[in-house]
Design a protein around this motif. Structure first.
Motif, PDB file in Angstrom:
ATOM      1  N   UNK A   1     -18.415 -12.849  -6.889  1.00 47.29           N
ATOM      2  CA  UNK A   1     -17.093 -12.566  -6.462  1.00 47.29           C
ATOM      3  C   UNK A   1     -16.970 -11.236  -6.457  1.00 47.29           C
ATOM      4  N   UNK A   2     -16.611 -10.435  -5.471  1.00 51.62           N
ATOM      5  CA  UNK A   2     -16.554  -8.837  -5.484  1.00 51.62           C
ATOM      6  C   UNK A   2     -14.914  -8.613  -5.697  1.00 51.62           C
ATOM      7  N   UNK A   3     -14.595  -7.476  -6.261  1.00 45.87           N
ATOM      8  CA  UNK A   3     -13.365  -6.672  -6.497  1.00 45.87           C
ATOM      9  C   UNK A   3     -13.196  -5.698  -5.549  1.00 45.87           C
ATOM     10  N   UNK A   4     -12.358  -5.713  -4.459  1.00 42.95           N
ATOM     11  CA  UNK A   4     -12.213  -4.636  -3.394  1.00 42.95           C
ATOM     12  C   UNK A   4     -10.543  -4.367  -3.624  1.00 42.95           C
ATOM     13  N   UNK A   5     -10.595  -2.838  -3.462  1.00 43.41           N
ATOM     14  CA  UNK A   5      -9.227  -2.167  -3.398  1.00 43.41           C
ATOM     15  C   UNK A   5      -9.309  -1.395  -1.984  1.00 43.41           C
ATOM     16  N   UNK A   6      -7.994  -1.538  -1.449  1.00 44.56           N
ATOM     17  CA  UNK A   6      -7.684  -0.775  -0.375  1.00 44.56           C
ATOM     18  C   UNK A   6      -6.505   0.060  -0.557  1.00 44.56           C
ATOM     19  N   UNK A   7      -6.914   1.287  -0.674  1.00 47.52           N
ATOM     20  CA  UNK A   7      -5.682   2.399  -0.987  1.00 47.52           C
ATOM     21  C   UNK A   7      -5.142   2.866   0.364  1.00 47.52           C
ATOM     22  N   UNK A   8      -3.972   2.962   0.594  1.00 48.02           N
ATOM     23  CA  UNK A   8      -3.369   3.507   1.891  1.00 48.02           C
ATOM     24  C   UNK A   8      -2.151   4.467   1.500  1.00 48.02           C
ATOM     25  N   UNK A   9      -2.285   5.782   2.208  1.00 47.61           N
ATOM     26  CA  UNK A   9      -1.265   6.655   1.564  1.00 47.61           C
ATOM     27  C   UNK A   9      -0.035   6.181   2.407  1.00 47.61           C
ATOM     28  N   UNK A  10       1.039   6.602   2.027  1.00 50.16           N
ATOM     29  CA  UNK A  10       2.332   6.184   2.518  1.00 50.16           C
ATOM     30  C   UNK A  10       2.660   7.201   3.480  1.00 50.16           C
ATOM     31  N   UNK A 100     -10.131   7.301   6.722  1.00 51.19           N
ATOM     32  CA  UNK A 100      -9.607   8.218   7.419  1.00 51.19           C
ATOM     33  C   UNK A 100      -9.123   9.109   5.988  1.00 51.19           C
ATOM     34  N   UNK A 101      -8.590  10.329   6.277  1.00 45.83           N
ATOM     35  CA  UNK A 101      -7.944  10.985   5.460  1.00 45.83           C
ATOM     36  C   UNK A 101      -6.840  10.171   4.279  1.00 45.83           C
ATOM     37  N   UNK A 102      -6.285   9.257   5.016  1.00 47.83           N
ATOM     38  CA  UNK A 102      -5.339   8.591   4.073  1.00 47.83           C
ATOM     39  C   UNK A 102      -5.482   7.154   3.808  1.00 47.83           C
ATOM     40  N   UNK A 103      -6.741   6.766   3.712  1.00 40.65           N
ATOM     41  CA  UNK A 103      -7.104   5.323   3.154  1.00 40.65           C
ATOM     42  C   UNK A 103      -8.622   5.098   3.177  1.00 40.65           C
ATOM     43  N   UNK A 104      -8.792   4.358   2.127  1.00 38.27           N
ATOM     44  CA  UNK A 104     -10.171   4.104   1.909  1.00 38.27           C
ATOM     45  C   UNK A 104     -10.302   2.629   1.047  1.00 38.27           C
ATOM     46  N   UNK A 105     -11.665   2.215   0.907  1.00 37.03           N
ATOM     47  CA  UNK A 105     -11.998   0.754   0.554  1.00 37.03           C
ATOM     48  C   UNK A 105     -12.579   1.299  -0.931  1.00 37.03           C
ATOM     49  N   UNK A 106     -12.403   0.615  -1.876  1.00 35.57           N
ATOM     50  CA  UNK A 106     -13.407   0.824  -3.047  1.00 35.57           C
ATOM     51  C   UNK A 106     -13.840  -0.575  -3.489  1.00 35.57           C
ATOM     52  N   UNK A 107     -14.872  -0.586  -3.928  1.00 36.37           N
ATOM     53  CA  UNK A 107     -15.740  -1.525  -4.807  1.00 36.37           C
ATOM     54  C   UNK A 107     -15.603  -1.515  -6.168  1.00 36.37           C
ATOM     55  N   UNK A 108     -14.787  -1.940  -6.897  1.00 37.43           N
ATOM     56  CA  UNK A 108     -14.719  -1.845  -8.385  1.00 37.43           C
ATOM     57  C   UNK A 108     -15.080  -2.989  -9.241  1.00 37.43           C
ATOM     58  N   UNK A 109     -16.223  -3.765  -8.555  1.00 40.07           N
ATOM     59  CA  UNK A 109     -16.593  -5.010  -9.271  1.00 40.07           C
ATOM     60  C   UNK A 109     -17.353  -4.516 -10.770  1.00 40.07           C
ATOM     61  N   UNK A 110     -18.226  -3.499 -10.518  1.00 39.97           N
ATOM     62  CA  UNK A 110     -18.669  -2.765 -11.579  1.00 39.97           C
ATOM     63  C   UNK A 110     -18.105  -1.602 -11.604  1.00 39.97           C
ATOM     64  N   UNK A 111     -17.150  -1.013 -12.461  1.00 37.69           N
ATOM     65  CA  UNK A 111     -16.442   0.317 -12.304  1.00 37.69           C
ATOM     66  C   UNK A 111     -17.154   1.172 -13.465  1.00 37.69           C
ATOM     67  N   UNK A 112     -16.851   2.575 -13.390  1.00 27.37           N
ATOM     68  CA  UNK A 112     -17.320   3.419 -14.482  1.00 27.37           C
ATOM     69  C   UNK A 112     -16.583   3.354 -15.476  1.00 27.37           C
ATOM     70  N   UNK A 141      -5.592  -5.766  -3.259  1.00 24.29           N
ATOM     71  CA  UNK A 141      -6.532  -6.085  -3.920  1.00 24.29           C
ATOM     72  C   UNK A 141      -6.930  -7.457  -3.601  1.00 24.29           C
ATOM     73  N   UNK A 142      -8.266  -7.438  -3.447  1.00 20.60           N
ATOM     74  CA  UNK A 142      -8.604  -8.893  -3.290  1.00 20.60           C
ATOM     75  C   UNK A 142     -10.144  -8.987  -3.301  1.00 20.60           C
ATOM     76  N   UNK A 143     -10.828 -10.284  -2.818  1.00 19.71           N
ATOM     77  CA  UNK A 143     -12.272 -10.400  -3.073  1.00 19.71           C
ATOM     78  C   UNK A 143     -13.160  -9.768  -1.763  1.00 19.71           C
ATOM     79  N   UNK A 144     -12.427  -9.442  -0.684  1.00 21.80           N
ATOM     80  CA  UNK A 144     -13.041  -8.792   0.422  1.00 21.80           C
ATOM     81  C   UNK A 144     -12.246  -7.803   1.151  1.00 21.80           C
ATOM     82  N   UNK A 145     -12.846  -6.982   1.929  1.00 21.80           N
ATOM     83  CA  UNK A 145     -12.149  -5.982   2.796  1.00 21.80           C
ATOM     84  C   UNK A 145     -11.024  -6.342   3.582  1.00 21.80           C
TER      85      UNK A 145
END
Length: 364
Positions: A1-10, A100-112, A141-145
């Protein structure tokens, strides 16, 4: 089960302008166009209260809010801040897929940092963005994009939400169909005509029915309403095109006006080519007429053209037949890029040794 974050600037572009211009803070503001021409690229939350949104004609936005502030886009500034934000992402993971400039997906299942909670990581990232740039971001935050993207819209602005695996089915059944990421206005209207107003109703239709009504997208709709989305976070997205365009303050009518106004667009494209080091074999001229109809003309070469050749071909495409109506916008772009070929070459190099090893093992 993956851990995905979508960050979106306001309201990213608009928020940057308000950050750099304190006198604009708390006031309705849009980026792009002016009172008479153009299209809204971004709207501040103060402007959104008037029903103003991105892609709206600037003239209509001005009617909705007489005191609306129009700011010219400053993409170099937006890129500068975007890179700052991206460095924050890389503190946690290298699996970052910018959209885009203002949003991205991150996979943090195994993070630094070895943090087990993706919810906590999202909270830390948002706080660091605020501390380092003065801007706010929302996160999902959820388990898929798909679910992460959907969640990031739930508590905007400056908030976050999560959808746990055990909650996904009920959440999706209750979700209005127009809030499903990837289901646009036209598709939502078509679904509503079929009696599909929420995920629960979408879930009742068979795969065969959805494919019949929506083609290949039917499989996507069948899956996402069940919380199935297998697309991985792709840290190396290959650029497919490079372009520049401009919407003019007044419609262009004569051939002299066409050529005079196309040249600055060519110069902007050349600047982007120089900064990126990208080359392309297909040159495309984009024409939007005063009635908003769109036309494109393209030419593909055997070799990558020099700068002067791009301008010559742009003129050739412009002159190949008369333009029947006044022109609102010109765009000039490249595709069939060298970066795509390089990626294909690398993919081939990665696959060939594996196949050879397999063949040798089979022979032994």
């Amino acid at each position: 089960m993956r851990k995905i974050i979508h960050v979106d600037m306001d309201a990213f572009y608009a928020s940057v302008e308000q950050l750099d211009h304190p006198e604009w803070r708390g006031k309705p503001l849009v980026v792009g166009g002016n009172e008479a021409r153009g299209v809204v690229a971004a709207a501040s939350y103060e402007a959104r209260k008037y029903g103003i949104h991105s892609a709206m004609a600037s003239a209509l936005a001005a009617k909705k809010c007489p005191n609306l502030i129009f700011a010219k886009p400053r993409f170099e500034r937006y890129k500068e801040i975007s890179l700052q934000i991206r460095e924050i992402f890389y503190e946690y993971t290298d699996l970052v897929e910018p959209l885009a400039f203002d949003e991205a997906f991150l996979d943090v299942t195994e993070n630094k940092l070895g943090i087990k909670s993706a919810i906590l990581i999202a909270k830390q990232i948002r706080q660091k963005i605020k501390d380092q740039t003065g801007l706010t971001a929302s996160a999902g935050i959820s388990y898929n994009k798909f679910l992460a993207k959907t969640a990031s819209d739930l508590n905007k602005p400056n908030g976050q939400a999560h959808i746990l695996p055990e909650d996904a089915a009920i959440f999706l059944e209750k979700l209005p169909i127009h809030k499903f990421f990837g289901i646009g206005k036209v598709t939502a209207e078509k679904m509503q005509q079929l009696g599909i107003h929420s995920g629960k109703e979408l879930k009742e239709f068979s795969l065969q029915f959805l494919i019949k009504k929506f083609g290949k997208s039917g499989l996507h709709y069948f899956n996402i309403v069940r919380g199935i989305h297998l697309s991985e976070v792709q840290p190396h997205r290959v650029r497919k095109s490079l372009s520049a365009e401009n919407t003019f303050e007044k419609d262009l009518i004569t051939s002299a006006e066409f050529e005079e106004n196309l040249y600055p667009i060519y110069e902007e494209l050349m600047g982007r080519i120089k900064r990126s080091g990208i080359k392309g074999r297909t040159i495309t001229l984009k024409i939007k007429y005063a009635d908003f109809t769109l036309q494109t003309r393209s030419k593909t070469l055997d070799q990558y053209p020099e700068n002067e050749t791009i301008w010559d071909i742009g003129l050739e495409l412009l002159r190949q037949e008369g333009l029947p109506k006044p022109v609102r916008l010109f765009g000039l772009g490249l595709s069939n890029l060298n970066v795509v070929e390089e990626q294909e070459f690398l993919d081939t190099q990665l696959k060939i040794p594996f196949l050879r090893e397999g063949n040798e093992q089979n022979k032994s």
